[in-house]
Structure formats: C-alpha cells, structure tokens
Design a protein around this motif. Structure first.
Motif, PDB file in Angstrom:
ATOM      1  N   ALA A   1       0.824  -1.207   0.000  1.00  0.00           N
ATOM      2  CA  ALA A   1       0.000   0.000   0.000  1.00  0.00           C
ATOM      3  C   ALA A   1       0.863   1.263   0.000  1.00  0.00           C
ATOM      4  O   ALA A   1       0.548   2.246  -0.683  1.00  0.00           O
ATOM      5  N   LEU A   2       1.962   1.250   0.742  1.00  0.00           N
ATOM      6  CA  LEU A   2       2.836   2.418   0.790  1.00  0.00           C
ATOM      7  C   LEU A   2       3.582   2.607  -0.531  1.00  0.00           C
ATOM      8  O   LEU A   2       3.805   3.742  -0.973  1.00  0.00           O
ATOM      9  N   LEU A   3       3.958   1.510  -1.182  1.00  0.00           N
ATOM     10  CA  LEU A   3       4.610   1.630  -2.484  1.00  0.00           C
ATOM     11  C   LEU A   3       3.630   2.135  -3.539  1.00  0.00           C
ATOM     12  O   LEU A   3       4.003   2.887  -4.446  1.00  0.00           O
ATOM     13  N   GLN A   4       2.368   1.744  -3.429  1.00  0.00           N
ATOM     14  CA  GLN A   4       1.348   2.279  -4.330  1.00  0.00           C
ATOM     15  C   GLN A   4       1.198   3.789  -4.125  1.00  0.00           C
ATOM     16  O   GLN A   4       1.048   4.563  -5.082  1.00  0.00           O
ATOM     17  N   THR A   5       1.236   4.203  -2.857  1.00  0.00           N
ATOM     18  CA  THR A   5       1.183   5.633  -2.555  1.00  0.00           C
ATOM     19  C   THR A   5       2.396   6.352  -3.141  1.00  0.00           C
ATOM     20  O   THR A   5       2.276   7.473  -3.669  1.00  0.00           O
ATOM     21  N   ALA A   6       3.567   5.704  -3.056  1.00  0.00           N
ATOM     22  CA  ALA A   6       4.771   6.294  -3.641  1.00  0.00           C
ATOM     23  C   ALA A   6       4.612   6.469  -5.144  1.00  0.00           C
ATOM     24  O   ALA A   6       5.030   7.490  -5.716  1.00  0.00           O
ATOM     25  N   ALA A   7       3.990   5.489  -5.817  1.00  0.00           N
ATOM     26  CA  ALA A   7       3.761   5.600  -7.263  1.00  0.00           C
ATOM     27  C   ALA A   7       2.889   6.808  -7.574  1.00  0.00           C
ATOM     28  O   ALA A   7       3.100   7.513  -8.581  1.00  0.00           O
ATOM     29  N   MET A   8       1.903   7.065  -6.724  1.00  0.00           N
ATOM     30  CA  MET A   8       1.050   8.236  -6.919  1.00  0.00           C
ATOM     31  C   MET A   8       1.872   9.523  -6.857  1.00  0.00           C
ATOM     32  O   MET A   8       1.695  10.432  -7.683  1.00  0.00           O
ATOM     33  N   TRP A   9       2.798   9.617  -5.895  1.00  0.00           N
ATOM     34  CA  TRP A   9       3.582  10.835  -5.756  1.00  0.00           C
ATOM     35  C   TRP A   9       4.623  10.975  -6.865  1.00  0.00           C
ATOM     36  O   TRP A   9       4.983  12.098  -7.249  1.00  0.00           O
ATOM     37  N   VAL A  10       5.123   9.856  -7.411  1.00  0.00           N
ATOM     38  CA  VAL A  10       5.999   9.942  -8.585  1.00  0.00           C
ATOM     39  C   VAL A  10       5.235  10.557  -9.749  1.00  0.00           C
ATOM     40  O   VAL A  10       5.724  11.451 -10.449  1.00  0.00           O
ATOM     41  N   GLY A  11       4.003  10.077  -9.961  1.00  0.00           N
ATOM     42  CA  GLY A  11       3.171  10.652 -11.011  1.00  0.00           C
ATOM     43  C   GLY A  11       2.908  12.124 -10.772  1.00  0.00           C
ATOM     44  O   GLY A  11       2.917  12.935 -11.716  1.00  0.00           O
ATOM     45  N   ALA A  12       2.695  12.499  -9.519  1.00  0.00           N
ATOM     46  CA  ALA A  12       2.450  13.910  -9.194  1.00  0.00           C
ATOM     47  C   ALA A  12       3.660  14.769  -9.551  1.00  0.00           C
ATOM     48  O   ALA A  12       3.520  15.830 -10.168  1.00  0.00           O
ATOM     49  N   GLY A  13       4.851  14.307  -9.177  1.00  0.00           N
ATOM     50  CA  GLY A  13       6.053  15.091  -9.449  1.00  0.00           C
ATOM     51  C   GLY A  13       6.298  15.279 -10.937  1.00  0.00           C
ATOM     52  O   GLY A  13       6.574  16.387 -11.407  1.00  0.00           O
ATOM     53  N   LEU A  14       6.188  14.189 -11.695  1.00  0.00           N
ATOM     54  CA  LEU A  14       6.390  14.298 -13.143  1.00  0.00           C
ATOM     55  C   LEU A  14       5.291  15.143 -13.781  1.00  0.00           C
ATOM     56  O   LEU A  14       5.541  15.893 -14.734  1.00  0.00           O
ATOM     57  N   GLY A  15       4.074  15.022 -13.245  1.00  0.00           N
ATOM     58  CA  GLY A  15       2.976  15.822 -13.776  1.00  0.00           C
ATOM     59  C   GLY A  15       3.189  17.305 -13.552  1.00  0.00           C
ATOM     60  O   GLY A  15       2.851  18.133 -14.411  1.00  0.00           O
ATOM     61  N   MET A  16       3.757  17.672 -12.399  1.00  0.00           N
ATOM     62  CA  MET A  16       4.023  19.083 -12.121  1.00  0.00           C
ATOM     63  C   MET A  16       5.052  19.653 -13.092  1.00  0.00           C
ATOM     64  O   MET A  16       4.886  20.765 -13.616  1.00  0.00           O
ATOM     65  N   ILE A  17       6.121  18.898 -13.339  1.00  0.00           N
ATOM     66  CA  ILE A  17       7.168  19.390 -14.243  1.00  0.00           C
ATOM     67  C   ILE A  17       6.647  19.465 -15.671  1.00  0.00           C
ATOM     68  O   ILE A  17       6.764  20.496 -16.345  1.00  0.00           O
ATOM     69  N   ALA A  18       6.052  18.358 -16.142  1.00  0.00           N
ATOM     70  CA  ALA A  18       5.548  18.337 -17.518  1.00  0.00           C
ATOM     71  C   ALA A  18       4.401  19.323 -17.698  1.00  0.00           C
ATOM     72  O   ALA A  18       4.322  20.028 -18.714  1.00  0.00           O
ATOM     73  N   GLY A  19       3.502  19.389 -16.701  1.00  0.00           N
ATOM     74  CA  GLY A  19       2.368  20.302 -16.811  1.00  0.00           C
ATOM     75  C   GLY A  19       2.796  21.748 -16.900  1.00  0.00           C
ATOM     76  O   GLY A  19       2.224  22.533 -17.671  1.00  0.00           O
ATOM     77  N   GLY A  20       3.815  22.132 -16.125  1.00  0.00           N
ATOM     78  CA  GLY A  20       4.294  23.506 -16.180  1.00  0.00           C
ATOM     79  C   GLY A  20       4.888  23.853 -17.537  1.00  0.00           C
ATOM     80  O   GLY A  20       4.648  24.938 -18.081  1.00  0.00           O
ATOM     81  N   ARG A  21       5.659  22.933 -18.102  1.00  0.00           N
ATOM     82  CA  ARG A  21       6.263  23.182 -19.417  1.00  0.00           C
ATOM     83  C   ARG A  21       5.183  23.277 -20.498  1.00  0.00           C
ATOM     84  O   ARG A  21       5.223  24.145 -21.370  1.00  0.00           O
ATOM     85  N   ILE A  22       4.208  22.373 -20.455  1.00  0.00           N
ATOM     86  CA  ILE A  22       3.133  22.397 -21.451  1.00  0.00           C
ATOM     87  C   ILE A  22       2.297  23.660 -21.307  1.00  0.00           C
ATOM     88  O   ILE A  22       1.905  24.293 -22.291  1.00  0.00           O
ATOM     89  N   ALA A  23       2.027  24.044 -20.053  1.00  0.00           N
ATOM     90  CA  ALA A  23       1.199  25.229 -19.811  1.00  0.00           C
ATOM     91  C   ALA A  23       1.830  26.495 -20.362  1.00  0.00           C
ATOM     92  O   ALA A  23       1.136  27.380 -20.876  1.00  0.00           O
ATOM     93  N   ASP A  24       3.169  26.620 -20.269  1.00  0.00           N
ATOM     94  CA  ASP A  24       3.826  27.796 -20.826  1.00  0.00           C
ATOM     95  C   ASP A  24       3.711  27.839 -22.341  1.00  0.00           C
ATOM     96  O   ASP A  24       3.826  28.904 -22.950  1.00  0.00           O
ATOM     97  N   GLY A  25       3.467  26.659 -22.958  1.00  0.00           N
ATOM     98  CA  GLY A  25       3.344  26.616 -24.407  1.00  0.00           C
ATOM     99  C   GLY A  25       1.930  26.792 -24.917  1.00  0.00           C
ATOM    100  O   GLY A  25       1.687  27.548 -25.865  1.00  0.00           O
ATOM    101  N   ILE A  26       0.957  26.099 -24.298  1.00  0.00           N
ATOM    102  CA  ILE A  26      -0.409  26.094 -24.844  1.00  0.00           C
ATOM    103  C   ILE A  26      -1.409  26.823 -23.950  1.00  0.00           C
ATOM    104  O   ILE A  26      -2.570  26.974 -24.320  1.00  0.00           O
ATOM    105  N   GLY A  27      -0.987  27.249 -22.788  1.00  0.00           N
ATOM    106  CA  GLY A  27      -1.913  27.866 -21.843  1.00  0.00           C
ATOM    107  C   GLY A  27      -2.219  26.913 -20.710  1.00  0.00           C
ATOM    108  O   GLY A  27      -2.291  25.693 -20.889  1.00  0.00           O
ATOM    109  N   ILE A  28      -2.421  27.464 -19.538  1.00  0.00           N
ATOM    110  CA  ILE A  28      -2.536  26.623 -18.350  1.00  0.00           C
ATOM    111  C   ILE A  28      -3.949  26.104 -18.116  1.00  0.00           C
ATOM    112  O   ILE A  28      -4.147  25.069 -17.500  1.00  0.00           O
ATOM    113  N   LYS A  29      -4.961  26.804 -18.631  1.00  0.00           N
ATOM    114  CA  LYS A  29      -6.342  26.377 -18.375  1.00  0.00           C
ATOM    115  C   LYS A  29      -6.616  24.949 -18.843  1.00  0.00           C
ATOM    116  O   LYS A  29      -7.108  24.131 -18.063  1.00  0.00           O
TER     117      LYS A  29
END
Length: 400
Positions: free
Chosen positions: A244-272
């Motif tokens: 269960a804790l490793l599954q939670t860790a997988a969620m936070w890995v996805g969150a971290g990558l999503g923050m980095i990728a989302g920020g880069r994409i948002a600067d290109g196409i808009g954040i909305k």
C-alpha cells in the motif's frame, strides 16, 4: 532553496497518511478511524488559518519573511507530533503543523512567480512544486522501510530536522521579492484592502476569484482525502502495508512528473486546458481503480491519479499566480488556498466516514471522483483578466 522548502512541505503533509495505520495500532494513543479522520482534518484547519494569514499579510510583510516564519512553525509542530502522548495532543500538534504549512505554500508560489520571467512562471512553479512531490514521495518510501518495525515517532523527527537546520541559511541567502520591494517603496496612504479581499472581489475580478476558490476546494479535498487515507484504503482492499505504501509512492511519482511536464506544457499552450484535463484524468483513474485491476495496472493507475489530482492542484496554484496581476497575486493565491482548505477539511473526514460505514471500499473511489469533475469544470470557466491602463482594476475578457 525554495524547492527544499517545498519538499519539506510535501513530506510533512504526506507523513500523516503514511503513519495512520501505525498510529491506530499504537494502543497508548487511543485512536480509531473516526479520530484519525478528525486529526487529518485539523491539519487542513490549520492550513486554512495559515493561508488566510498569508493572504492578508503577504503584501505588508513580504513573502521572504512569511516563508521563514511558516517553516519555523511547521517544524516546531512536527517535533511536538513526535513526542505526543495521546491523540488529543497529537491532533493539536498537527494543527500547528497545518498553520505553518498553510503559510508556506501560497507564499512559496507567489515568491517564485515574483522572481520569474512572465513566460516561465508556470514552468518554474511546476519545477518548484516537484520538490513538494519529492518530499511527499519520501514519506511512503521511509514508511515502507521503517514501519512497522521502527517507531512511527521517527517519521516526524525526520520531517522537523532539515527545516531547523536550513532556516538560518535561508535567512542569509534568500533575496527579497522584487514585487514586494517595489510595492514597499511606492506604498502610499489609501483605503484598506480588507486583508487583501477588496481587489479580489471587485467587479472585474470577482468571477475569476470565485471560480479559483471552487477549483482549489475540489483540488485540496482530493489531495488531503486521498493522501490521508490511500494506504489504509488499499490495506482494507487486501494489500499489505508495504504494498500500500509503495502504491502511494507511485502516486507521488506521477504527481512530481505531472508538475514538471504540466508547467512546461502550460507555458506553451496555456494553463487552463492543462488544469482541466488533469482533473478529468484523475477522476477517470479513480473510477478504474475501484474495479480492482491487476497489480501492474493498479500501479499505473496510481501513477496517473497522482499526475491528475495532485498535479492539478499544483497547476491550479500556477494558474492563479499567472492569471492575477502582480499587485494582487499574493493575496489571490493565499485566499484561494484558505477557502480551498474547507475542502481539505472535508476530504479526510469523508474518507474516515466511508471506512467506518457499511459502504464498500469502492465508494471511496466513486465519491472522490466527483470533485475532480467539478474542479475540471470550474477551471475551464475561469475568464481572462485584463488590467486597464492606469487602473488597478482587472477586467474579464472572455473565457480564454
């Protein structure tokens, strides 16, 4: 340095959900699932108070000073958690942790936005908040390595020590926000801004502000509800504590990558569109998780849900600081997160109520998917803001 403070914020938030099974197993504390849900909500109450303080005071004190004060507050609260003799004392300490965390998160976001070029604000906020995800990821990994063999107390000691060491260094090297410095130099007498609320609720910005409050409410309900109860929900579904804790860790890995990728994409196409799609992806992932898929697919869904729900809340924060004019940016993020903490209060209590009821565990997934849909809708409806030349009033210009 700011990413380190974000990492400490993420760790201190996530460590409670990691230790809930161990806290409930510690008979000396006298806790049960309903009490644990209440304590999880107390953190959100503290964060609501802290975010309101940040929204009201950031234009006067500046983000640098508030950042240092907030970090000192949550570090003291973490040490108090480590030595708490009962759930009541532990809950009071988590309330103090929440106040500090509530001050730090909006302050960090506004601070990074103040220091960034306009074309890189979303990206820089995403990068900074990837430190938040890294800290939150460290909590379940440490828990998987230490618990249940070692005492849960060490999880809280580890969360307090770095901030106490870093605060003197940060006080020396962090520069003041150029926006705050300019505001201080040009400040003149005038009518009160009602703790930062007057410009946020003015005719030109009112709809923007209310929609951001709805999106923050939904995002924080999901972040707090899921991060508090996910390890316990997965244990109830038949998985071991380590799994269960490793599954939670997988969620936070996805969150971290999503923050980095989302920020880069948002600067290109808009954040909305990035925010809206992230909320929708999180909802779809939760519904799929309720079907108890094979373990490999479950870890993938955990990863995607972190990218969606936790990433969407961080991108909502970036949305706020890039949409408001700079003179109300700090108040805008502070008050949005303060109102959003009402969702953070509801989330842990909702999870505890479901687990204590006769409803099946799948209802946790169903009910947490609904706010994701509401958050996606609110983000999609946020209008653009145009600041009239020579005026501080912001004017919507369509649905952009």
């Amino acid at each position: 340095m700011v990413a380190v403070f974000a990492a400490l914020e993420g760790y201190d938030l996530a460590c409670y959900g990691v230790t809930v099974p161990s806290l409930l197993a510690d008979r000396s504390l006298g806790g049960d699932p309903a009490t644990a849900g209440t304590v999880g909500s107390l953190v959100a109450v503290g964060m609501m108070i802290g975010a309101a303080l940040a929204g009201a005071a950031i234009s006067r004190l500046g983000p640098r000073r508030l950042l240092l004060a907030g970090a000192g507050t949550f570090s003291a609260g973490m040490l108090a958690c480590a030595v708490a003799p009962s759930f009541a004392v532990f809950g009071a300490a988590r309330l103090l942790v929440g106040v500090g965390l509530g001050v730090v998160l909006p302050t960090l976001t506004a601070y990074v936005a103040d220091l960034s070029d306009p074309g890189r604000r979303s990206r820089n906020v995403g990068l900074m908040m990837s430190g938040y995800a890294l800290g939150a990821l460290l909590a379940p990994l440490l828990g998987a390595g230490l618990l249940p063999d070692a005492s849960w107390h060490w999880i809280y000691v580890i969360g307090a020590a770095p901030a106490l060491l870093l605060l003197p260094i940060a006080a020396r090297i962090l520069p003041e926000s150029p926006v705050h410095a300019g505001r201080t130099a040009g400040r003149a007498g005038g009518r009160s801004d009602l703790f930062g609320l007057r410009p946020l609720l003015a005719p030109g910005t009112r709809m923007v502000t209310l929609l951001f409050w709805v999106a923050s409410f939904c995002g924080l309900l999901l972040v707090f509800g899921i991060s508090t109860w996910l390890p316990t929900i997965m244990r109830t579904s038949g998985y071991s504590l380590g799994s269960a804790l490793l599954q939670t860790a997988a969620m936070w890995v996805g969150a971290g990558l999503g923050m980095i990728a989302g920020g880069r994409i948002a600067d290109g196409i808009g954040i909305k569109p990035v925010v809206s799609i992230a909320f929708l992806v999180g909802s779809i992932s939760l519904i799929a998780m309720s079907m108890r898929p094979a373990i490999v697919l479950l870890f993938l869904l955990m990863f995607v849900s972190g990218l969606g729900f936790i990433g969407s809340q961080v991108m909502t924060n970036a949305f706020i600081v890039t949409r408001y004019p700079e003179d109300v940016r700090g108040a805008g993020i502070g008050w949005a997160l303060s109102v959003g903490r009402l969702g953070a209060i509801l989330g842990p209590s909702m999870g505890g109520w479901i687990l204590s009821s006769q409803l099946g565990v799948e209802w946790n997934f169903y009910l947490f998917a609904i706010p994701g849909l509401v958050g996606a809708t609110a983000a999609a409806l946020v209008p653009l803001i145009r600041v009239a030349r020579g005026s501080a009033q912001a004017v919507p210009e369509g649905a952009g």
